[in-house]
Design a protein around this motif. Structure first.
Motif, PDB file in Angstrom:
ATOM      1  N   ALA A   1      -7.377  -5.458   0.479  1.00  0.00           N
ATOM      2  CA  ALA A   1      -6.689  -6.742   0.604  1.00  0.00           C
ATOM      3  C   ALA A   1      -6.525  -7.087   2.081  1.00  0.00           C
ATOM      4  O   ALA A   1      -5.940  -8.110   2.428  1.00  0.00           O
ATOM      5  N   GLY A   2      -7.040  -6.220   2.955  1.00  0.00           N
ATOM      6  CA  GLY A   2      -7.032  -6.504   4.398  1.00  0.00           C
ATOM      7  C   GLY A   2      -8.227  -7.377   4.739  1.00  0.00           C
ATOM      8  O   GLY A   2      -9.062  -7.657   3.886  1.00  0.00           O
ATOM      9  N   GLY A   3      -8.321  -7.789   5.966  1.00  0.00           N
ATOM     10  CA  GLY A   3      -9.430  -8.675   6.348  1.00  0.00           C
ATOM     11  C   GLY A   3     -10.663  -7.879   6.714  1.00  0.00           C
ATOM     12  O   GLY A   3     -10.660  -6.654   6.688  1.00  0.00           O
TER      13      GLY A   3
ATOM     14  N   ALA B   1       1.886  -2.596   6.216  1.00  0.00           N
ATOM     15  CA  ALA B   1       2.686  -3.820   6.257  1.00  0.00           C
ATOM     16  C   ALA B   1       1.859  -5.053   6.605  1.00  0.00           C
ATOM     17  O   ALA B   1       2.095  -6.124   6.086  1.00  0.00           O
ATOM     18  N   THR B   2       0.881  -4.903   7.504  1.00  0.00           N
ATOM     19  CA  THR B   2       0.132  -6.095   7.926  1.00  0.00           C
ATOM     20  C   THR B   2      -1.318  -6.006   7.448  1.00  0.00           C
ATOM     21  O   THR B   2      -1.789  -4.929   7.075  1.00  0.00           O
ATOM     22  N   ILE B   3      -1.984  -7.168   7.512  1.00  0.00           N
ATOM     23  CA  ILE B   3      -3.393  -7.215   7.084  1.00  0.00           C
ATOM     24  C   ILE B   3      -4.241  -6.283   7.928  1.00  0.00           C
ATOM     25  O   ILE B   3      -5.089  -5.562   7.440  1.00  0.00           O
ATOM     26  N   LYS B   4      -3.958  -6.284   9.229  1.00  0.00           N
ATOM     27  CA  LYS B   4      -4.738  -5.441  10.125  1.00  0.00           C
ATOM     28  C   LYS B   4      -4.512  -3.957   9.802  1.00  0.00           C
ATOM     29  O   LYS B   4      -5.449  -3.163   9.756  1.00  0.00           O
ATOM     30  N   GLU B   5      -3.246  -3.617   9.549  1.00  0.00           N
ATOM     31  CA  GLU B   5      -2.937  -2.222   9.189  1.00  0.00           C
ATOM     32  C   GLU B   5      -3.681  -1.816   7.923  1.00  0.00           C
ATOM     33  O   GLU B   5      -4.116  -0.683   7.774  1.00  0.00           O
ATOM     34  N   ARG B   6      -3.787  -2.755   7.000  1.00  0.00           N
ATOM     35  CA  ARG B   6      -4.505  -2.499   5.748  1.00  0.00           C
ATOM     36  C   ARG B   6      -5.958  -2.142   6.026  1.00  0.00           C
ATOM     37  O   ARG B   6      -6.507  -1.206   5.459  1.00  0.00           O
TER      38      ARG B   6
ATOM     39  N   ASN C   1     -13.373 -10.699  16.522  1.00  0.00           N
ATOM     40  CA  ASN C   1     -12.161 -11.423  16.937  1.00  0.00           C
ATOM     41  C   ASN C   1     -10.904 -10.597  16.741  1.00  0.00           C
ATOM     42  O   ASN C   1      -9.978 -10.652  17.538  1.00  0.00           O
ATOM     43  N   ASP C   2     -10.862  -9.843  15.647  1.00  0.00           N
ATOM     44  CA  ASP C   2      -9.627  -9.154  15.288  1.00  0.00           C
ATOM     45  C   ASP C   2      -9.562  -7.688  15.709  1.00  0.00           C
ATOM     46  O   ASP C   2      -8.483  -7.100  15.750  1.00  0.00           O
ATOM     47  N   PHE C   3     -10.724  -7.096  15.973  1.00  0.00           N
ATOM     48  CA  PHE C   3     -10.721  -5.656  16.277  1.00  0.00           C
ATOM     49  C   PHE C   3     -11.539  -5.358  17.521  1.00  0.00           C
ATOM     50  O   PHE C   3     -12.634  -5.907  17.694  1.00  0.00           O
ATOM     51  N   THR C   4     -11.010  -4.508  18.372  1.00  0.00           N
ATOM     52  CA  THR C   4     -11.828  -4.040  19.495  1.00  0.00           C
ATOM     53  C   THR C   4     -12.649  -2.853  19.007  1.00  0.00           C
ATOM     54  O   THR C   4     -12.192  -2.085  18.150  1.00  0.00           O
ATOM     55  N   ALA C   5     -13.841  -2.725  19.557  1.00  0.00           N
ATOM     56  CA  ALA C   5     -14.745  -1.668  19.100  1.00  0.00           C
ATOM     57  C   ALA C   5     -15.594  -1.189  20.267  1.00  0.00           C
ATOM     58  O   ALA C   5     -15.757  -1.919  21.245  1.00  0.00           O
ATOM     59  N   PRO C   6     -16.130   0.039  20.182  1.00  0.00           N
ATOM     60  CA  PRO C   6     -16.980   0.520  21.282  1.00  0.00           C
ATOM     61  C   PRO C   6     -18.258  -0.326  21.421  1.00  0.00           C
ATOM     62  O   PRO C   6     -18.666  -0.981  20.462  1.00  0.00           O
ATOM     63  N   ASP C   7     -18.873  -0.295  22.618  1.00  0.00           N
ATOM     64  CA  ASP C   7     -20.039  -1.149  22.901  1.00  0.00           C
ATOM     65  C   ASP C   7     -21.227  -0.875  21.987  1.00  0.00           C
ATOM     66  O   ASP C   7     -22.054  -1.743  21.760  1.00  0.00           O
TER      67      ASP C   7
END
Ligand SMILES: CC(C)(COP(=O)(O)OP(=O)(O)OC[C@H]1O[C@@H](n2cnc3c(N)ncnc32)[C@H](O)[C@@H]1OP(=O)(O)O)[C@@H](O)C(=O)NCCC(=O)NCCS
Length: 457
Positions: free
Chosen positions: A192-194, A251-256, A199-205
């Motif tokens: 149920a998270g995104g 608790a949050t979408i990102k945490e999900r 845009n929402d997550f930082t990731a390695p190159d």
């Protein structure tokens, strides 16, 4: 057309294999849930062995709240006390029933069952966890029998002790255990998270994105880095074998989404080669993720996902399928299966997720010279570095074979070879054996690269 072809390729590969779905409770309340179940039903009907592990954490909270209760969490884990277990069972079975309803509408037989033997968690930090349990054993034989009948087993988040005592077991833990016990080829986490987007997550190159900015796939090491970079904690990244799934509802979408990633890592450690995280709010997401090359979610892979390797006889039809349009256009010299078979050791293929998407050959002509030929990067992944990586691989191979020069004959890719350090050369520079075959009508250009001698220290 390409999509249909991709779907057929994957369908053949998944047939009679087990795919486990962990589906979070809020997704069952989405307007698109009946369609999701229809899609899962289609998979079951097409011969894939489907297992469902419903999440129920949010609904357990609702049922407890309706009875003026709430759970305490110890180290992130729900503490289910004796007199609350009937509410937890009620919530767990209610969540499981939603899947029965959805699968009934898709005309697929399903069964909620007692497939998990549990043992009590005992005392944690001096607190008796009472009816909180963990997986002791998965009843694999019972599940296999049900799957053999073409039915879909559903595993609620309850396990029972050998004496029949019920325990609340985390559905994440059940998903890990059942995927490993059944040797599932995949676990699909419908969250149920995104989605994991740039845009929402930082990731390695090193991470590769789809055109719409979604992370396509992650190795376990990259997944651990994404967790580290987005959890806000400082310090060194956690080793992949130290990441534990928390059990408290995020608790949050990102945490999900991060929670799903943690689960994905846990499952890949348990030996499941592919874990897909898909956004449960997006319609059609499961079929697109499983049956198209670029998917619709993010995949964590435990085995080698992309590789260049020597060819097997079974690769030859796929190689010819890639070469055919180019042979027709006169870009590549015509070859048939027999020609390839004769020079089998010269060829390599670029394989993504078990499917051939590129090929090339290195033919030795004597005088320390080798030719790079039959180079193709398939249209599905064009301009994603396959061509470049194949050429580099063959250059290394030529160096190991003590070649002093590699060359290529090309009618349309001279600029591309220049970017790889090749420069134009005269026909006279070709080794004798090759020069005799040079087609003066075709007027291919020759591009060559001198190789520095390999240091063998
Ligand atoms: C040539 C070929 C192998 C390139 O493979 P690829 O995996 O698509 O390409 P890569 O991702 O490695 O490289 C992409 C780069 O090359 C450029 N490129 C691709 N084809 C090119 C061409 N014919 N001429 C010049 N540049 C070209 C792209 O613009 C891109 O540039 P960028 O990195 O600056 O964005 C592929 O296009 C192919 O199979 N072509 C048909 C077969 C062929 O010509 N084979 C060579 C004869 S032996």
């Amino acid at each position: 057309m390409n999509l249909v072809r991709e779907a057929f390729l994957y369908q053949n590969r998944f047939n009679a294999q087990t795919i486990v779905f962990k589906i979070e409770y809020p997704v069952t309340e989405a307007a698109g849930f009946p369609y999701l179940m229809k899609d899962i039903g289609l998979l079951a009907k097409s011969g894939i062995r489907v297992v469902i592990v419903p999440g129920a954490a949010e609904y357990i909270d609702v049922v407890l709240a309706n009875h003026k209760r709430s759970s305490a969490f110890v180290q992130g884990e729900r503490r289910t006390v004796h007199d609350e277990i009937p509410y937890v069972e009620m919530a767990a079975f209610h969540a499981a029933t939603r899947f029965i309803t959805g699968l009934s509408a898709a005309h697929v037989d399903a069964l909620i069952g007692n497939f998990v033997r549990a043992r009590g968690r005992g005392v944690v930090n001096g607190i008796d966890m009472e009816n909180t349990g963990s997986v002791d054993k998965i009843f694999t034989q019972a599940l296999t029998r049900i799957l053999d009948f073409g039915m879909v087993p559903i595993l609620p988040c309850i396990g029972w002790s050998p004496t029949g005592k019920p325990y609340n077991v985390s559905s994440n833990e059940i998903a890990v255990a059942v995927s490993a016990a059944l040797g599932a080829i995949k676990l699909v986490i419908v969250t149920a998270g995104g989605a994991f987007t740039a845009n929402d997550f930082t990731a390695p190159d090193s991470v590769e994105y789809s055109e719409d900015g979604r992370i396509l796939h992650l190795s376990p090491e990259e997944a651990a880095l994404v967790l580290h970079m987005n959890e806000g904690g400082g310090g060194a990244p956690v080793a992949t074998n130290q990441i534990l799934i928390s059990r408290k509802p995020p608790a949050t979408i990102k945490e999900r989404s991060l929670e799903a990633l943690r689960l994905a890592l846990e499952v890949s450690k348990a030996g499941v080669e592919r874990v897909h995280i898909v956004n449960g709010w997006e319609e059609g997401v499961i079929l697109s993720e499983l049956f198209s090359n670029f998917g619709a979610g993010t995949m964590v892979y435990a085995d080698e996902y992309e590789a260049i390797r020597g060819i097997r006889t079974s690769d030859i039809p796929d190689m010819l399928r890639l070469m055919e349009p180019l042979m027709q256009k006169g870009i590549l010299r015509r070859r048939n299966a027999e020609d390839i078979q004769k020079k089998k050791d010269d060829f390599v293929v670029f394989v993504i997720d078990g499917t051939v998407h590129g090929c090339a050959a290195l033919h030795r002509w004597g005088e320390g010279q080798a030719e790079i030929a039959a180079l193709v990067a398939g249209p599905a992944y064009s301009e994603r570095g396959i061509g470049r990586r194949l050429v580099r691989y063959l250059i290394e191979k030529a160096k190991r074979a003590a070649m002093r020069r590699v060359f290529v004959l090309t009618v349309s890719t001279q600029d591309w070879f220049e970017t790889l350090g090749f420069s134009e050369a005269a026909v006279e520079t070709l080794p004798d054996a090759k020069r005799k075959h040079y087609d003066y009508q075709r007027k291919s250009k020759i591009f060559a690269l001198s190789l520095a001698p390999l240091r063998l220290d």
